[in-house]
Design a protein around this motif. Structure first.
Motif, PDB file in Angstrom:
ATOM      1  N   GLY A 137       0.829  -1.203   0.000  1.00  0.00           N
ATOM      2  CA  GLY A 137       0.000   0.000   0.000  1.00  0.00           C
ATOM      3  C   GLY A 137       0.858   1.245   0.000  1.00  0.00           C
ATOM      4  N   LEU A 138       0.211   2.388  -0.170  1.00  0.00           N
ATOM      5  CA  LEU A 138       0.899   3.671  -0.130  1.00  0.00           C
ATOM      6  C   LEU A 138       0.899   4.225   1.283  1.00  0.00           C
ATOM      7  CD1 LEU A 138      -0.364   5.664  -3.260  1.00  0.00           C
ATOM      8  CD2 LEU A 138       1.852   4.573  -2.954  1.00  0.00           C
ATOM      9  N   ARG A 139       1.997   4.829   1.659  1.00  0.00           N
ATOM     10  CA  ARG A 139       2.010   5.620   2.878  1.00  0.00           C
ATOM     11  C   ARG A 139       1.545   7.025   2.546  1.00  0.00           C
ATOM     12  NH1 ARG A 139       3.482   4.147   7.619  1.00  0.00           N
ATOM     13  NH2 ARG A 139       4.543   2.167   7.954  1.00  0.00           N
ATOM     14  N   ASP A 140       1.111   7.745   3.551  1.00  0.00           N
ATOM     15  CA  ASP A 140       0.639   9.106   3.319  1.00  0.00           C
ATOM     16  C   ASP A 140       1.795   9.986   2.868  1.00  0.00           C
ATOM     17  OD1 ASP A 140      -0.174  11.978   4.153  1.00  0.00           O
ATOM     18  OD2 ASP A 140      -2.017  10.813   4.272  1.00  0.00           O
ATOM     19  N   PRO A 141       1.578  10.872   1.884  1.00  0.00           N
ATOM     20  CA  PRO A 141       2.665  11.751   1.424  1.00  0.00           C
ATOM     21  C   PRO A 141       3.267  12.613   2.520  1.00  0.00           C
ATOM     22  CG  PRO A 141       0.842  11.788  -0.128  1.00  0.00           C
ATOM     23  CD  PRO A 141       0.359  11.019   1.072  1.00  0.00           C
ATOM     24  N   GLU A 142       2.505  12.897   3.575  1.00  0.00           N
ATOM     25  CA  GLU A 142       3.037  13.709   4.674  1.00  0.00           C
ATOM     26  C   GLU A 142       4.047  12.943   5.521  1.00  0.00           C
ATOM     27  OE1 GLU A 142      -0.368  14.852   6.866  1.00  0.00           O
ATOM     28  OE2 GLU A 142      -1.088  16.290   5.402  1.00  0.00           O
ATOM     29  N   ASP A 143       4.091  11.622   5.362  1.00  0.00           N
ATOM     30  CA  ASP A 143       4.912  10.815   6.245  1.00  0.00           C
ATOM     31  C   ASP A 143       6.137  10.272   5.529  1.00  0.00           C
ATOM     32  OD1 ASP A 143       5.094  10.191   8.866  1.00  0.00           O
ATOM     33  OD2 ASP A 143       3.997   8.318   8.740  1.00  0.00           O
ATOM     34  N   LEU A 144       6.851  11.143   4.810  1.00  0.00           N
ATOM     35  CA  LEU A 144       8.031  10.732   4.058  1.00  0.00           C
ATOM     36  C   LEU A 144       9.176  10.291   4.963  1.00  0.00           C
ATOM     37  CD1 LEU A 144       8.073  13.486   1.267  1.00  0.00           C
ATOM     38  CD2 LEU A 144       7.306  11.132   1.061  1.00  0.00           C
ATOM     39  N   SER A 145       9.101  10.598   6.239  1.00  0.00           N
ATOM     40  CA  SER A 145      10.175  10.206   7.163  1.00  0.00           C
ATOM     41  C   SER A 145      10.269   8.692   7.311  1.00  0.00           C
ATOM     42  CB  SER A 145       9.937  10.825   8.531  1.00  0.00           C
ATOM     43  OG  SER A 145       8.719  10.379   9.093  1.00  0.00           O
ATOM     44  N   GLU A 146       9.246   7.965   6.860  1.00  0.00           N
ATOM     45  CA  GLU A 146       9.269   6.512   6.968  1.00  0.00           C
ATOM     46  C   GLU A 146      10.165   5.860   5.919  1.00  0.00           C
ATOM     47  OE1 GLU A 146       7.801   4.717   9.231  1.00  0.00           O
ATOM     48  OE2 GLU A 146       6.591   6.222  10.234  1.00  0.00           O
TER      49      GLU A 146
END
Length: 351
Positions: free
Chosen positions: A336-345
């Motif tokens: 799945g996709l992670r939220d674009p705001e959570d690029l730190s992952e």
């Protein structure tokens, strides 16, 4: 020996109409300990689990299930509730059921550390279901509230004016269990399981879980990947930036595979492609999103023909078996996709 005579009751206790009077406040005895309240931190950088191939042995370790979701810190404050992601974003509006459950815990003030998940029919956490509930794979672009998510709380960092991060984990865990005595609803305790860690890991893998977590009982809460917490996975799973795609020749308007990159030094490094794990509707949705990110200046060079290169603005959660000798993912599958705001992952490769 006779008892001292009791003082007569004060007028307040015998005459409800008597005026209230206070005595002069005495100075604090300097021999008495000072117990100042600790200010609640605006944000706590989370303690992260260090990946290991085998679980540690010994009574100083506790063990629990590794949940597959979003790491959250739930701040229950006098002014309300805030739900903060690992990357520091306020997602209170994204998890309304968890926020409502947190409000019901008041008037206590606390910071809960936990994982937001959505459970499948077998009671297993499923990252894809969580992303679907947040609208990450659809037209909403990852902006829907997740109304069926659950927070599994596994640590307590602050309670009623006291910062607990300096306490050992066993003491924090005891306070957490006292604070959360219910095992239903949108906030639950991630249970510790008393079992041989090797048997526990094998059982978790048989059930299709992601793995287990081991935590040192005697350590304080320290931010970062210190080794106080360890993760042992049944299968590898990490987040990688999408840096392009290969169009499908069999399904018009869809992708055949995603091109993936990991963070490397000040940029990115190509780690391979993934062509399994997404259905037809997801493959079409991904192409529409990625076509908006086309670039003539890709973050890395990718070998191959008929490829569409994009800016690394989307992050995919990928399962894989291992790494090849040349630094590529072995048997990857899209979760799945992670939220674009959570690029730190995004996964960082070693230098």
């Amino acid at each position: 020996m006779t008892k001292r005579p009791r003082k007569p009751p004060t007028p307040l206790l015998i005459d409800e109409n008597a005026p209230l009077q206070s005595r002069p406040v005495k100075r604090r005895d300097p021999k008495q300990p000072h117990l100042p309240f600790d200010p609640m931190p605006d944000r706590v950088e989370p303690c992260l689990a260090l990946l290991k191939s085998k679980p540690p042995q010994g009574d100083e370790w506790s063990y629990e299930i590794k949940w597959d979701g979003y790491r959250l810190a739930v701040h229950i404050e006098p002014t309300g509730v805030r739900i903060i992601t690992r990357g520091g974003h306020d997602w209170t509006h994204r998890f309304p059921a968890i926020a409502d459950a947190a409000k019901a815990l008041g008037p206590t003030t606390m910071i809960l550390d936990g994982e937001a998940v959505v459970l499948d029919e077998q009671g297993r956490s499923d990252f894809g279901l969580l992303q679907n509930s947040l609208g990450a794979s659809g037209k909403a672009g990852g902006k829907l509230p997740s109304r069926n998510s659950i927070l599994y709380a596994f640590d307590l960092l602050y309670l009623d004016g006291h910062d607990l991060r300096g306490l050992e984990y066993a003491a924090r865990r005891h306070l957490l269990e006292d604070a959360l005595d219910e095992q239903t609803g949108a906030i639950r305790i991630s249970e510790e399981l008393e079992a041989d860690p090797d048997d526990f890991l094998a059982h978790a893998c048989r059930l299709g879980l992601e793995g287990i977590i081991a935590k040192h009982r005697d350590r304080p809460y320290r931010s970062g990947r210190t080794g106080d917490w360890l993760k042992i996975k049944c299968i590898q799973s990490d987040s990688f930036a999408i840096i392009g795609y290969e169009p499908s020749t069999a399904l018009p308007g869809a992708i055949a595979s995603l091109l993936l990159g990991g963070r490397y030094r000040d940029g990115y490094k190509y780690v391979g492609s993934v062509g399994t794990g997404f259905k037809h509707d997801v493959a079409r949705s991904l192409k529409k999103q990625l076509d908006k990110l086309k670039t003539k200046l890709p973050p890395v060079r990718v070998p191959g023909k008929n490829l569409v290169l994009t800016a690394p603005a989307l992050v995919a959660e990928i399962e894989y078996r291992a790494w090849t000798n040349d630094g590529k993912l072995r048997h990857p599958s899209f979760k799945g996709l992670r939220d674009p705001e959570d690029l730190s992952e995004t996964f960082r490769l070693p230098d």
